[in-house]
Design a protein around this motif. Structure first.
Motif, PDB file in Angstrom:
ATOM      1  N   ALA A  38       0.843  -1.200   0.000  1.00  0.00           N
ATOM      2  CA  ALA A  38       0.000   0.000   0.000  1.00  0.00           C
ATOM      3  C   ALA A  38       0.877   1.248   0.000  1.00  0.00           C
ATOM      4  N   GLY A  40       0.573   5.559   0.883  1.00  0.00           N
ATOM      5  CA  GLY A  40      -0.220   6.681   1.383  1.00  0.00           C
ATOM      6  C   GLY A  40       0.085   7.913   0.542  1.00  0.00           C
ATOM      7  N   ARG A  43       5.210  10.223   1.422  1.00  0.00           N
ATOM      8  CA  ARG A  43       6.164  11.094   2.130  1.00  0.00           C
ATOM      9  C   ARG A  43       7.318  10.305   2.732  1.00  0.00           C
ATOM     10  N   SER A  44       7.314   8.982   2.605  1.00  0.00           N
ATOM     11  CA  SER A  44       8.562   8.293   2.928  1.00  0.00           C
ATOM     12  C   SER A  44       9.531   8.689   1.815  1.00  0.00           C
ATOM     13  N   THR A 106      -0.547   9.992   5.707  1.00  0.00           N
ATOM     14  CA  THR A 106      -1.814   9.322   6.035  1.00  0.00           C
ATOM     15  C   THR A 106      -1.674   8.558   7.357  1.00  0.00           C
ATOM     16  N   HIS A 116       7.724   9.005  14.678  1.00  0.00           N
ATOM     17  CA  HIS A 116       8.038   9.657  15.958  1.00  0.00           C
ATOM     18  C   HIS A 116       7.962  11.171  15.765  1.00  0.00           C
ATOM     19  N   TYR A 396      16.564   4.502   9.670  1.00  0.00           N
ATOM     20  CA  TYR A 396      15.099   4.561   9.629  1.00  0.00           C
ATOM     21  C   TYR A 396      14.609   4.122   8.244  1.00  0.00           C
TER      22      TYR A 396
HETATM   23  C1  LIG Z   1       9.151  16.780   5.505  1.00  0.00           C
HETATM   24  C2  LIG Z   1       9.050  15.443   6.165  1.00  0.00           C
HETATM   25  C3  LIG Z   1       9.228  15.350   7.527  1.00  0.00           C
HETATM   26  C4  LIG Z   1       9.127  14.109   8.161  1.00  0.00           C
HETATM   27  N1  LIG Z   1       9.313  14.066   9.503  1.00  0.00           N
HETATM   28  C5  LIG Z   1       9.226  12.890  10.149  1.00  0.00           C
HETATM   29  C6  LIG Z   1       9.373  12.824  11.562  1.00  0.00           C
HETATM   30  O1  LIG Z   1       9.578  13.833  12.231  1.00  0.00           O
HETATM   31  N2  LIG Z   1       9.262  11.608  12.153  1.00  0.00           N
HETATM   32  C7  LIG Z   1       8.997  10.476  11.439  1.00  0.00           C
HETATM   33  O2  LIG Z   1       8.900   9.414  12.039  1.00  0.00           O
HETATM   34  N3  LIG Z   1       8.851  10.507  10.104  1.00  0.00           N
HETATM   35  C8  LIG Z   1       8.962  11.685   9.439  1.00  0.00           C
HETATM   36  N4  LIG Z   1       8.784  11.727   8.090  1.00  0.00           N
HETATM   37  C9  LIG Z   1       8.493  10.480   7.374  1.00  0.00           C
HETATM   38  C10 LIG Z   1       6.978  10.229   7.235  1.00  0.00           C
HETATM   39  O3  LIG Z   1       6.307  10.583   8.406  1.00  0.00           O
HETATM   40  C11 LIG Z   1       6.742   8.738   7.002  1.00  0.00           C
HETATM   41  O4  LIG Z   1       7.461   8.320   5.883  1.00  0.00           O
HETATM   42  C12 LIG Z   1       5.262   8.364   6.801  1.00  0.00           C
HETATM   43  O5  LIG Z   1       5.171   6.978   6.736  1.00  0.00           O
HETATM   44  C13 LIG Z   1       4.709   8.936   5.502  1.00  0.00           C
HETATM   45  O6  LIG Z   1       3.316   8.664   5.412  1.00  0.00           O
HETATM   46  P1  LIG Z   1       2.642   8.471   3.991  1.00  0.00           P
HETATM   47  O7  LIG Z   1       1.169   8.426   4.157  1.00  0.00           O
HETATM   48  O8  LIG Z   1       3.173   9.475   3.040  1.00  0.00           O
HETATM   49  O9  LIG Z   1       3.160   7.022   3.629  1.00  0.00           O
HETATM   50  P2  LIG Z   1       3.978   6.458   2.340  1.00  0.00           P
HETATM   51  O10 LIG Z   1       5.240   7.206   2.200  1.00  0.00           O
HETATM   52  O11 LIG Z   1       3.050   6.485   1.172  1.00  0.00           O
HETATM   53  O12 LIG Z   1       4.251   4.994   2.826  1.00  0.00           O
HETATM   54  C14 LIG Z   1       5.170   4.767   3.879  1.00  0.00           C
HETATM   55  C15 LIG Z   1       5.098   3.303   4.315  1.00  0.00           C
HETATM   56  O13 LIG Z   1       3.799   3.050   4.838  1.00  0.00           O
HETATM   57  C16 LIG Z   1       3.195   1.956   4.148  1.00  0.00           C
HETATM   58  N5  LIG Z   1       1.752   2.240   4.084  1.00  0.00           N
HETATM   59  C17 LIG Z   1       1.144   3.376   3.689  1.00  0.00           C
HETATM   60  N6  LIG Z   1      -0.191   3.246   3.792  1.00  0.00           N
HETATM   61  C18 LIG Z   1      -0.431   1.987   4.252  1.00  0.00           C
HETATM   62  C19 LIG Z   1      -1.611   1.231   4.540  1.00  0.00           C
HETATM   63  N7  LIG Z   1      -2.837   1.743   4.395  1.00  0.00           N
HETATM   64  N8  LIG Z   1      -1.465  -0.036   4.973  1.00  0.00           N
HETATM   65  C20 LIG Z   1      -0.226  -0.582   5.142  1.00  0.00           C
HETATM   66  N9  LIG Z   1       0.909   0.081   4.881  1.00  0.00           N
HETATM   67  C21 LIG Z   1       0.805   1.351   4.436  1.00  0.00           C
HETATM   68  C22 LIG Z   1       3.871   1.919   2.786  1.00  0.00           C
HETATM   69  O14 LIG Z   1       3.816   0.639   2.219  1.00  0.00           O
HETATM   70  C23 LIG Z   1       5.289   2.336   3.147  1.00  0.00           C
HETATM   71  O15 LIG Z   1       6.013   1.234   3.595  1.00  0.00           O
HETATM   72  C24 LIG Z   1       8.854  12.937   7.412  1.00  0.00           C
HETATM   73  C25 LIG Z   1       8.677  13.033   6.024  1.00  0.00           C
HETATM   74  C26 LIG Z   1       8.764  14.274   5.409  1.00  0.00           C
HETATM   75  C27 LIG Z   1       8.566  14.368   3.909  1.00  0.00           C
END
Ligand SMILES: Cc1cc2nc3c(=O)[nH]c(=O)nc-3n(C[C@H](O)[C@H](O)[C@H](O)COP(=O)(O)OP(=O)(O)OC[C@H]3O[C@@H](n4cnc5c(N)ncnc54)[C@H](O)[C@@H]3O)c2cc1C
Length: 441
Positions: A38, A40, A43-44, A106, A116, A396
Motif C-alpha cells: 500500500a 499513502g 512522504r517516505s 496518512t 516519531h 530509519y
Molecule cells: C518533511 C518530512 C518530515 C518528516 N518528519 C518525520 C518525523 O519527524 N518523524 C517520522 O517518524 N517521520 C517523518 N517523516 C516520514 C513520514 O512521516 C513517514 O514516511 C510516513 O510513513 C509517511 O506517510 P505516507 O502516508 O506518506 O506514507 P507512504 O510514504 O506512502 O508509505 C510509507 C510506508 O507506509 C506503508 N503504508 C502506507 N499506507 C499503508 C496502509 N494503508 N497499509 C499498510 N501500509 C501502508 C507503505 O507501504 C510504506 O512502507 C517525514 C517526512 C517528510 C517528507
C-alpha cells in the motif's frame, strides 16, 4: 504504468498503481495481487511505498468514522491525511499524541512507519497511541488487531512498513489541548557537546528538537538551535489572540526543479549560517508560535523537494545508542562537512525505545539530514553506515533508499521474528515493496 518515487525522488521507478476507494476493494487487491504494497501520500523518502509489482494507492480510504470525546479515540480509514485530522479536531481542542515533521501523511503511513515526533522521548511513537487497527491479509482475511487481539500481528504491523498487510482503518487517541499555540523556547548550542547536554537538560519538556548546522566545522562542529515546546494555555495568549489559529503555511511553492549548480557548498553554508545566527538572537527567549510553524515548518513551502534538482536527494536518518552517540555523531558530521554534502536543515533528537517489532526508535540520539544525490554520495553513505553499525545503531526505513542488507540486518534485531511472522501469514513474497526486495525481507 505510473512513475513512482518517494519524497526524495530517488529512486524513480515505474509500475502499476491502482486506487482503492473503499475498504472492500483494498482487501481484495491485497489478497489477489502479487508483490503488492500500500501507498499513502508518498512522504517516505525512498522506495518503501513502491510495490515490487503492484502498488495500492490507499488515499481513497479517506473517511472519518467516529470520535469518542470521553476516550479521545478517533476511528478513521487508513488513507485519511493527518492534515485533515488536525483541521477538523484542533478547533475542538484535540491534537494527535504524536506527529511527524509534515502533516501531509496518512494514518496508514504513520502506523506502518511508526512515526516519531518531537515528544517521542516522553510520549512514545504514533503506534503507542493506536488502540486497534483493521488489517487486510494476503490470504483474504481481514483481522482486527490490538494490544489484546492478534497482538503479535499488531506489534509487527506498527513499524512493519506495509509488509504484513494493508491497514484499512484504525482507532487512535487524540489528546486535549487548550489552544493551538506552542510556547517555544530557543536555546543555542555552540557545538555538539553543548547540543547533547542541552537535549538532556530539556528532556523533561514535552517537545524538544535541535536544528543542527551540518556544515559548521572545527570548534563550531555541531552548533545547533534547540527548540523546546509546550502547548500554550489560554492564559499564555495575549488578549484577543484567536485560540486555534488556522494553518498559515503552504502559500509558497518551489515551482520547478532547481538547477544543480544552485545547491553547492557555498549556498548551503550561507543558509545554515543565516538560520543559526537569526535563531541565536532569540537565545533564552520564549515566544508563542502557531502549531503549524512549530510542528511542520517545512510544509510552509510546497514542493520543497524540488530544491535538490532533478537527480533528487537522500535523507539519511540514523539512531545511535546513547553511550556512543556523541562520538559517532561527531564523526559523521566531520565526514559530511569535509565532503560538503550537507543539507539545509538537519535534525538531532533524543529518542526512547519504540514499541513495534520493527520500530526505528531506540534509546539514543537520532541524526537526520538531506544530501543531494551525486556520484560521490554512495561511498560517503557506506562510510557513515559502517559507523552506525559499529555503534549498534540503525537506519530509519521510512527514510531509507540506499542501505545494504548487512546494515539493515545488523540494526534490526527482531528481523528473524518479523520474517517468521510474515511466513506464518503468507506475506513473504506476496506483500513486497522495492524496499523489502532491496533489503531481502
Ligand atoms: C518533511 C518530512 C518530515 C518528516 N518528519 C518525520 C518525523 O519527524 N518523524 C517520522 O517518524 N517521520 C517523518 N517523516 C516520514 C513520514 O512521516 C513517514 O514516511 C510516513 O510513513 C509517511 O506517510 P505516507 O502516508 O506518506 O506514507 P507512504 O510514504 O506512502 O508509505 C510509507 C510506508 O507506509 C506503508 N503504508 C502506507 N499506507 C499503508 C496502509 N494503508 N497499509 C499498510 N501500509 C501502508 C507503505 O507501504 C510504506 O512502507 C517525514 C517526512 C517528510 C517528507
Amino acid at each position: 504504468m505510473k512513475d513512482l518515487s518517494g519524497w526524495g525522488r530517488y529512486p524513480r521507478l515505474s509500475g502499476p498503481l491502482g486506487t482503492a476507494r473503499d475498504m472492500g476493494p483494498a482487501a481484495t487487491a491485497t489478497a489477489t495481487m502479487p508483490g503488492v504494497t500500500a501507498r499513502g501520500l508518498g512522504r517516505s523518502y525512498g522506495d518503501a511505498a513502491i510495490g515490487r509489482d503492484n502498488t495500492i494507492d490507499a488515499t481513497g480510504l479517506n473517511r472519518m468514522q467516529s470520535f469518542d470525546p470521553q476516550t479521545g479515540i478517533l476511528a478513521v480509514e487508513a488513507g485519511v491525511p493527518l492534515a485533515d485530522i488536525i483541521a477538523t479536531f484542533l478547533p475542538q481542542g484535540y491534537f494527535p499524541c504524536a506527529v511527524p515533521g509534515t502533516r501531509f501523511v496518512t494514518v496508514g503511513g504513520m502506523i506502518a512507519s511508526d512515526v516519531h515526533g518531537k515528544n517521542q522521548h516522553i510520549h512514545g511513537t504514533f503506534g503507542d497511541h493506536v488502540a486497534w487497527l483493521m488489517l487486510a491479509l494476503p490470504d483474504g482475511r481481514v483481522m482486527r488487531c490490538s494490544p489484546h487481539e492478534h497482538a503479535d500481528l499488531f506489534k509487527a504491523t506498527i513499524g512493519g512498513m506495509g509488509l504484513t498487510g494493508t491497514i484499512l482503518s484504525a482507532g487512535f487517541r487524540l489528546k486535549q489541548v487548550e489552544t493551538g499555540w506552542i510556547r517555544q523556547t530557543t536555546h543555542v548550542a555552540r557545538n555538539l557537546s553543548e547540543a547533547v547536554t542541552l537535549l538532556s537538560q530539556t528532556a523533561n519538556a514535552t517537545y524538544t528538537v535541535a536544528w543542527i548546522d551540518v556544515l559548521a566545522r572545527g570548534a563550531s562542529l555541531g552548533r545547533s538551535l534547540i527548540l523546546e515546546g509546550e502547548h500554550a494555555t489560554a492564559d499564555d495568549l495575549p488578549w484577543g489572540d484567536v485560540k486555534f489559529p488556522p494553518s498559515t503555511n503552504g502559500r509558497l511553492a518551489v515551482p520547478m526543479d532547481m538547477p544543480g549548480w544552485l545547491l553547492n557548498g557555498m549556498t548551503v553554508r550561507a543558509f545554515n549560517e543565516l538560520y543559526y545566527r537569526t535563531g541565536a538572537r532569540k537565545a533564552g527567549q520564549t515566544t508563542t508560535v502557531p502549531w503549524d510553524s512549530y510542528f511542520f515548518p517545512l510544509d510552509g513551502i510546497a514542493h520543497w523537494n524540488r530544491i535538490y534538482g532533478r537527480r533528487g536527494f537522500v535523507q539519511h536518518q540514523c539512531v545511535i545508542p546513547m553511550a556512543q552517540a556523541e562520538g559517532v555523531v561527531s564523526d559523521i558530521l566531520e565526514r559530511i562537512s569535509s565532503h560538503g554534502a550537507g543539507s539545509f536543515l538537519a535534525v538531532l533528537k533524543r529518542l526512547a525505545p519504540g514499541s513495534g517489532l520493527m520500530s526505528f526508535p531506540m534509546e539514543g540520539l537520532t541524526l537526520a539530514l538531506d544530501m543531494p544525490f551525486s556520484d560521490g554520495l554512495m561511498p560517503l553513505l557506506a562510510e557513515i553506515d559502517a559507523l552506525v553499525v559499529a555503534a549498534d545503531g540503525r537506519l530509519y526505513l521510512a527514510k531509507d533508499a540506499t542501505q545494504s542488507r548487512d546494515t539493515f540486518a545488523a540494526g534490526y534485531l527482531n528481523l528473524d521474528l518479523f520474517r517468521q511472522l510474515r511466513n506464518d501469514i503468507g506475506a513473504t513474497g506476496r506483500m513486497a515493496s522495492k524496499l523489502s526486495e532491496r533489503l531481502g525481507l
